[in-house]
Every structure is written in structure tokens, then in C-alpha cells.
Design a protein around this motif. Sequence first.
Motif, PDB file in Angstrom:
ATOM      1  N   GLY A 170       0.816  -1.199   0.000  1.00 24.28           N
ATOM      2  CA  GLY A 170       0.000   0.000   0.000  1.00 24.28           C
ATOM      3  C   GLY A 170       0.851   1.252   0.000  1.00 24.28           C
ATOM      4  N   ALA A 171       1.825   1.309   0.902  1.00 22.85           N
ATOM      5  CA  ALA A 171       2.708   2.474   0.979  1.00 22.85           C
ATOM      6  C   ALA A 171       3.493   2.657  -0.311  1.00 22.85           C
ATOM      7  CB  ALA A 171       3.653   2.327   2.170  1.00 22.85           C
ATOM      8  N   LEU A 172       3.899   1.549  -0.938  1.00 19.19           N
ATOM      9  CA  LEU A 172       4.640   1.635  -2.195  1.00 19.19           C
ATOM     10  C   LEU A 172       3.765   2.206  -3.307  1.00 19.19           C
ATOM     11  CD1 LEU A 172       7.398   0.995  -3.475  1.00 19.19           C
ATOM     12  CD2 LEU A 172       6.507  -1.272  -4.047  1.00 19.19           C
ATOM     13  N   SER A 173       2.480   1.950  -3.245  1.00 18.63           N
ATOM     14  CA  SER A 173       1.558   2.491  -4.238  1.00 18.63           C
ATOM     15  C   SER A 173       1.404   3.999  -4.085  1.00 18.63           C
ATOM     16  CB  SER A 173       0.187   1.819  -4.100  1.00 18.63           C
ATOM     17  OG  SER A 173       0.301   0.420  -4.252  1.00 18.63           O
ATOM     18  N   ILE A 174       1.603   4.499  -2.872  1.00 13.16           N
ATOM     19  CA  ILE A 174       1.573   5.943  -2.622  1.00 13.16           C
ATOM     20  C   ILE A 174       2.905   6.572  -3.008  1.00 13.16           C
ATOM     21  CG2 ILE A 174       1.256   7.705  -0.830  1.00 13.16           C
ATOM     22  CD1 ILE A 174      -0.457   5.685   0.699  1.00 13.16           C
ATOM     23  N   THR A 175       3.984   5.820  -2.884  1.00 13.99           N
ATOM     24  CA  THR A 175       5.327   6.286  -3.234  1.00 13.99           C
ATOM     25  C   THR A 175       5.386   6.688  -4.704  1.00 13.99           C
ATOM     26  OG1 THR A 175       6.477   5.066  -1.497  1.00 13.99           O
ATOM     27  CG2 THR A 175       7.716   5.486  -3.518  1.00 13.99           C
ATOM     28  N   GLY A 176       6.134   7.760  -5.003  1.00 14.54           N
ATOM     29  CA  GLY A 176       6.224   8.271  -6.366  1.00 14.54           C
ATOM     30  C   GLY A 176       7.560   8.024  -7.029  1.00 14.54           C
TER      31      GLY A 176
ATOM     32  N   GLU B   9       4.980  -4.606  -9.413  1.00 15.03           N
ATOM     33  CA  GLU B   9       3.704  -4.278 -10.039  1.00 15.03           C
ATOM     34  C   GLU B   9       2.983  -5.544 -10.491  1.00 15.03           C
ATOM     35  OE1 GLU B   9       5.294  -1.614 -12.980  1.00 15.03           O
ATOM     36  OE2 GLU B   9       4.699   0.145 -11.800  1.00 15.03           O
ATOM     37  N   PRO B  10       1.648  -5.522 -10.547  1.00 13.79           N
ATOM     38  CA  PRO B  10       0.765  -4.387 -10.299  1.00 13.79           C
ATOM     39  C   PRO B  10       0.604  -4.100  -8.800  1.00 13.79           C
ATOM     40  CG  PRO B  10      -0.555  -6.299 -10.816  1.00 13.79           C
ATOM     41  CD  PRO B  10       0.885  -6.708 -10.993  1.00 13.79           C
ATOM     42  N   LEU B  11       0.523  -2.822  -8.472  1.00  8.44           N
ATOM     43  CA  LEU B  11       0.400  -2.397  -7.090  1.00  8.44           C
ATOM     44  C   LEU B  11      -1.069  -2.189  -6.724  1.00  8.44           C
ATOM     45  CD1 LEU B  11       3.384   0.100  -7.025  1.00  8.44           C
ATOM     46  CD2 LEU B  11       3.355  -2.243  -6.195  1.00  8.44           C
ATOM     47  N   VAL B  12      -1.291  -1.660  -5.530  1.00  5.66           N
ATOM     48  CA  VAL B  12      -2.656  -1.379  -5.075  1.00  5.66           C
ATOM     49  C   VAL B  12      -3.209  -0.240  -5.919  1.00  5.66           C
ATOM     50  CG1 VAL B  12      -4.068  -0.674  -3.117  1.00  5.66           C
ATOM     51  CG2 VAL B  12      -2.028  -2.078  -2.746  1.00  5.66           C
TER      52      VAL B  12
END
Length: 448
Positions: free
Chosen positions: A148-154, A163-166
Amino acid sequence: MANATDHLWMHFTRMASYSAGEVPTIVRGEGAYVWDSQGRRYLDGLAGLFVVNAGHGRSELAEAAAKQAAELAYFPLWSYAHPTAVELAEKVAALAPGDLNRVFFTTGGSEAVEAAWKLARAYYKRTGRPNKYKVVSRYIAYHGTSMGALSITGLPGIKTDFEPLVPGGIKVPNTNFYRAPEHGDDPEAFGRWAAEEIGRAIEREGPDTVAAVFLEPVQNSGGCFPPPPGYFQRVREICDAYDVLLVSDEVICSWGRLGEYFGATRYGYQPDIITTAKGITSGYAPLGAMIASERLMEPFLTETGMFAHGVTFGGHPVSCAVALANLEVFAREDLIGHVRANEDAFRSTLEKLTDLPIVGDVRGDGYFYGIELVKDKATRATFDEAESERLLRGFLSTALFQAGLYCRADDRGDPVVQLAPPLIAGQEQFDEIEQILRTVLTEAWSRL
């Protein structure tokens, strides 16, 4: 140590780079310095990993851990409490801005960010808006490595393998004024533009689908981007207008790093959630927290209400005891005041390096700075991928360490050197940092 690569899988490490050499092994720390297994001393210019705020070798923190472990080594916070968690939650709530009175403990920053996104989703489901699940964050920003945090990470480079992420991660421009795509001559106008980009992203996605905006007070990755004047105030207005939660990700920026207990206090904005970790214990034990406003707790206070989330070691008794002792050190030695009293000296010492042709920008606040490296100061031309590889990994990282400075040479955005010394550091350490950087960066320029 010769056998360090046989079984130890190091984090974010090119393991093959040690196939022909020994892994640097740090064995001791005292104050702002650490020593390796060969007896060499290094100035810890990154406080470990933006963590050791109170400095190394604090026997009172070790003693607090031992005392707590002997009394109650472990008990979960799953339907039970223990005294150190209760006391620490009360203290954290008292220090946090506004009505951020509900403290949910984790073991680190990624878990805190994960908890915050889950809370945002759960809150809107429980209040009749189940389609609000998306998250807005900034390009190049780092918010953690769990899925989840990685999906927010840019940061695209650390996401590809997983991938695929959240779904639901939305990216907007960051606040790197040195490379502002708009209003590069007006910080206030640039800040308003960057904030409005958040509003435009929410509009594109549909306000009824966006749950939260995650922002660091000073963005870490890319090299310490402070907020332009008025930026967070406008972001707060936008979040209120669209009923979107503002999450201040302060895993790095809390506990004195910016000269306040929380970065939101430094920049005068009120978040709905703060995520924190690292400096809460100065690294003497693992601990993180999500600090939420009273209104976000309300849907879970019904007779059958429950936030269905938890981690085994969140709020560990020993970690909480260490955090309490750490905050006693902060208060007794006025570490927050020390940062405020010395931050201008830190900035001015680092700004001496702007006379070097390779230094394009020095930016940051408190004890948190980035130095952006360029190959042409007049045009602000940066290095291409191959040049950056040779500069940072081929020379700078090793050369700085060999010269006695542990810091971060990073190119997850444009190439930068990042500095975040322990909060006990003073002019002696600032001068040492500047002198080592001057010598090594001068040599780096001669190699280009």
C-alpha cells in the motif's frame, strides 16, 4: 566482516558490489559519530537513516529498554493495554497539533502509512462514502515499501519489480522550486500552482473517489523540497472543499528534525492524520505511529465498531519505554530549541559550498538538507543516467565514506547529497561536513 554477504541480505543494496570486497560494518556509536570494525571514525551525517535524533551512545535509553524488558517484555495491544503504551499515547497526543488525539502504534513508517490509508478507506465506508479510496501524493516522494505504501510512493524505479500495485495512487508535481516548471521566479505563485495541481487531480479523478492526500512537510526523495509559502494552507483549503483527508507523512520530519516536534507545526497547517516513526525512539528500538483526529475515531466507537487492523509488535512495551525516555532527553536537553538555535548556522555553512561549480542548489530546513549537483550551473543542466551512475555510485558514495562522512548520495530524482545529522550536532560538526564535502566534491568535478 568477510562473511557479511554469506547470509545477510541487506536492504536496498546491490549485493554484487561486495563480491570482491568487505562490507563496511559499523560496531559502535557515540554522540554524532560511529566507528567501524577497523576502528575508523565517521561523522554520522544522516543520523543513521534520519533516525538517531538524540545521538548515539545514550545509556539512559538502553537502560530504559532493559528495565522494561525485565518487567514486561511483551504483550499485545489487541484488546489489552500496557502502561508504557498508555503513557506514550497520552504524551504524543499532547504534542501533536489540534485534535490529533488518537494514537495507533506500529513498528515503523511503512506500517504507519499503510494504517493511514486503511483508516481513510474504512472511515469513508463507515460514513456512507464507500467509493472514496484513492490517494494523491507527489512525484519522486517516498512513503514506504509495503504494497500500500509503495503504491503511494512516487519513485518508479523501486516499484517496477512489484507491479501491479494497489490501485488508486495518483501523482502530482512536487515542490522543487529549483526546477519549477511554472513560476520559477516567484515562490508564492509556484506554491499556489503546486497546491492547485492537487485540486485539479482530485477534480480529474472525481472528488467522490479520493480519500486522502499524503504529503511530507519537507519531501525527502529528490533532495529535501521545503514547502513554498502558503502551500500547505492552500492544500488544507482544497482538502476541506473536496472532503479529502490531509495526511502529513512525518516519518522523517517529526521529533525535532525541522525544529519542532512535528513538521505540521513548523509550517502552520492542521492535518487530519500524522504518520511518524524513526526519531520517536531515536532508533534505539523500532516504533511508529498513526496519529488521527477525533472525528476519524468516531465511526469506530459504536458498540460493535472496530478498526480491523493491527500488527504483532505495534506499541511494543520496550519500544514505548524507550520512546518515553527519548522524549525525556528531548525535554531535558531542549533538543528542539537546539535545532532552532543552530539551523541558520547549518544552512549558512552548507551554503558556502555554492562556490563550487558542481553545486547547483542547497535547500532544506532545520537539520534536513539536500545539495543538488549539476554539470552546468548557468543552465542547471543535470547529469544523464550514465553520468549519475559514475558520479554517485562510482565515486561519491565511497569517497565520502572513506573521507569520514556517512551521508546519502542519491539520484532517485536529480543527483543530490542529503544531510540530516543527529540533533545534538553543532558548528564543529557543520564545519566538518562542509570541509569533507568541499574536498570530495572538488575531486568529483575534476573527474567529470
